[in-house]
Design an enzyme around this catalytic site. Structure first.
Site, PDB file in Angstrom:
ATOM      1  N   TRP A 104       0.734  -1.108   0.069  1.00  0.00           N
ATOM      2  CA  TRP A 104       0.223  -0.382   0.329  1.00  0.00           C
ATOM      3  C   TRP A 104       1.485   1.450  -0.630  1.00  0.00           C
ATOM      4  CZ3 TRP A 104      -4.128  -1.222  -1.710  1.00  0.00           C
ATOM      5  CH2 TRP A 104      -5.243  -2.716  -1.588  1.00  0.00           C
ATOM      6  N   ASP A 174      -2.270   6.122   6.268  1.00  0.00           N
ATOM      7  CA  ASP A 174      -2.881   5.333   6.356  1.00  0.00           C
ATOM      8  C   ASP A 174      -3.382   4.421   7.497  1.00  0.00           C
ATOM      9  OD1 ASP A 174      -4.489   3.612   5.011  1.00  0.00           O
ATOM     10  OD2 ASP A 174      -2.767   3.348   2.918  1.00  0.00           O
ATOM     11  N   LYS A 198     -12.224  -2.116   6.764  1.00  0.00           N
ATOM     12  CA  LYS A 198     -12.119  -2.715   7.136  1.00  0.00           C
ATOM     13  C   LYS A 198     -12.303  -2.489   8.788  1.00  0.00           C
ATOM     14  CE  LYS A 198      -9.515  -3.276   4.425  1.00  0.00           C
ATOM     15  NZ  LYS A 198      -7.652  -3.047   3.693  1.00  0.00           N
TER      16      LYS A 198
HETATM   17  C1  LIG Z   1      -7.681  -2.444   1.727  1.00  0.00           C
HETATM   18  C2  LIG Z   1      -6.467  -1.244   2.317  1.00  0.00           C
HETATM   19  C3  LIG Z   1      -6.425  -0.034   0.893  1.00  0.00           C
HETATM   20  C4  LIG Z   1      -7.128  -0.273   0.120  1.00  0.00           C
HETATM   21  O1  LIG Z   1      -8.631   0.219   0.161  1.00  0.00           O
HETATM   22  P1  LIG Z   1      -9.253   0.302  -1.142  1.00  0.00           P
HETATM   23  O2  LIG Z   1     -10.442   1.359  -0.465  1.00  0.00           O
HETATM   24  O3  LIG Z   1      -9.523  -0.660  -2.123  1.00  0.00           O
HETATM   25  O4  LIG Z   1      -9.037   1.187  -2.068  1.00  0.00           O
HETATM   26  C5  LIG Z   1      -5.353   0.719   1.620  1.00  0.00           C
HETATM   27  N1  LIG Z   1      -4.315   0.381   2.454  1.00  0.00           N
HETATM   28  C6  LIG Z   1      -4.628  -0.205   2.790  1.00  0.00           C
HETATM   29  C7  LIG Z   1      -3.695   0.237   4.742  1.00  0.00           C
HETATM   30  C8  LIG Z   1      -5.425  -1.401   3.360  1.00  0.00           C
HETATM   31  O5  LIG Z   1      -5.103  -1.467   4.015  1.00  0.00           O
END
Ligand SMILES: *Cc1c(COP(=O)(O)O)cnc(C)c1O
Length: 362
Positions: A104, A174, A198
């Protein structure tokens, strides 16, 4: 009907109480004869929902007054574009720094390259991202408009236990796979973002917290609907937002408050992760993939010493109501994602299964 324990990385399980509440209100919200999903984002009913969501977030996460709460279209990865569009122009050099702790972070740094220069401060790629690399904050180029980190690495099962003190360089995190799973000092960050799917609700939206002095740097070519200022000025309602996702997040936040808030949840998350790591560490049959000092309490990654048993492991688990344990292909093996909504009983059921499986396949 029996609900499974869903160990999938995302979209992830939501608390059953939340799903039931949404079901009960689905056709007829507060006796208005219509559901939230079919009424205006400018209705007084939805206004009350978004206001309450802000209030709950502020209370649960301890968000100071000088931060804005934004609900931004496009999920977490859209933020890999929105952050540089809004921030890389803070300093004329148009540089952004990254700590590469997994896929990511790598993706975010590649996306920022479209708008300026991405600098790599440190990386753990040499060991397939199984740790958080150490670095000295003096290594951060002071011409950086911000430093981007991934606080919890969903694929690799690592997390930052402490956050770097970046001084004048705003820290962007993030937190998609851990927001509200642990206590934070929001003041340590310039921007925090998290896709909802999540720990917070359904997919498709990102929650963004931004310190308000950072709202003035968007590149002129920034699309209006990716400009944080548009969201800040119009309470995230410049156009039709995903009202149902915001409503679901409100239900999740109410549930979290009922559970005793973030501190309580963090203690429970640590206990859940410990159940699994203790089981892994006590056996030669299962091998943890993340270095112990850097382990996540949200995503527990492990392999089987006899890798050829993996499919059988995953399938048997699923037959027992332990759903979606297959690891990401970048790591292999298995992964148990145990976000806030996973009860202790789910982790205990997985440990019981793992011990049983080991016994019958030793
Ligand atoms: C799941 C995840 C993403 C991607 O999320 P989307 O909503 O599918 O773009 C980005 N960063 C982290 C840390 C993630 O766990």
């Amino acid at each position: 009907m029996k609900r499974v324990y869903n160990f999938g990385a995302g979209p992830a399980m939501l608390p059953t109480e939340v799903m039931e509440k949404a079901q009960a209100e689905f056709l007829n919200y507060q006796d208005m004869g219509a559901g939230i999903i079919e009424i205006s984002h400018r209705s007084k009913e939805f206004d009350a929902i978004i206001d309450r969501t802000d209030e709950l977030l502020t209370e649960l996460a301890g968000i100071p007054d000088n931060y804005k709460i934004l609900y931004v279209h496009g999920g977490a990865q859209m933020q890999f574009s929105a952050v540089p569009l809004n921030l890389i122009n803070r300093l004329p050099a148009r540089k952004a720094s990254f700590v590469l702790t997994g896929n990511w972070a790598v993706k975010a740094s590649e996306e920022a390259e479209r708008y300026g220069t991405s600098l790599n401060i440190a990386s753990s790629k040499d060991q397939n991202f199984n740790y958080i690399p150490d670095f000295d904050v003096s290594q951060i180029d002071p011409e950086s408009s911000y430093l981007h980190i991934t606080s919890n690495n969903t694929l690799f099962g690592t997390r930052w236990h402490q956050f770097p003190k970046t001084g004048d360089v705003p820290l962007v995190a993030d937190m998609t796979s851990e927001f509200l799973s642990r206590k934070l000092n929001i003041n340590d960050f310039g921007v925090i973002f998290a896709g909802l799917q999540k720990n917070l609700g359904p997919a498709g939206l990102a929650l963004v917290l931004i310190r308000d002095d950072l709202l003035d740097y968007a590149l002129p070519e920034t699309p209006g609907l990716l400009n944080y200022k548009t969201y800040a000025e119009q309470h995230s309602l410049a156009n039709t937002n995903n009202t149902f996702a915001i409503y679901m997040m409100k239900l999740v936040l109410e549930w979290l408050k009922d559970q005793g808030g973030v501190e309580k949840m963090e203690a429970q998350n640590e206990a859940k992760a410990k159940l699994l790591y203790d089981c892994i560490d006590a056996s030669d049959f299962y091998l943890g993939t993340a270095q112990p000092a850097h382990r996540s309490i949200m995503n527990v990654t492990f392999t089987l010493a006899k890798d050829e048993l993996l499919d059988e492991f995953v399938n048997q688990a699923e037959a027992q109501g332990l759903y979606a344990l297959k690891g990401h292909r970048a790591v292999g093996g298995a992964r148990a994602s145990i976000y806030n909504a996973m009860p202790v009983a789910g982790c205990q059921a997985l440990v019981d299964f793992m011990k049983e499986f080991e016994k019958s396949h030793a």
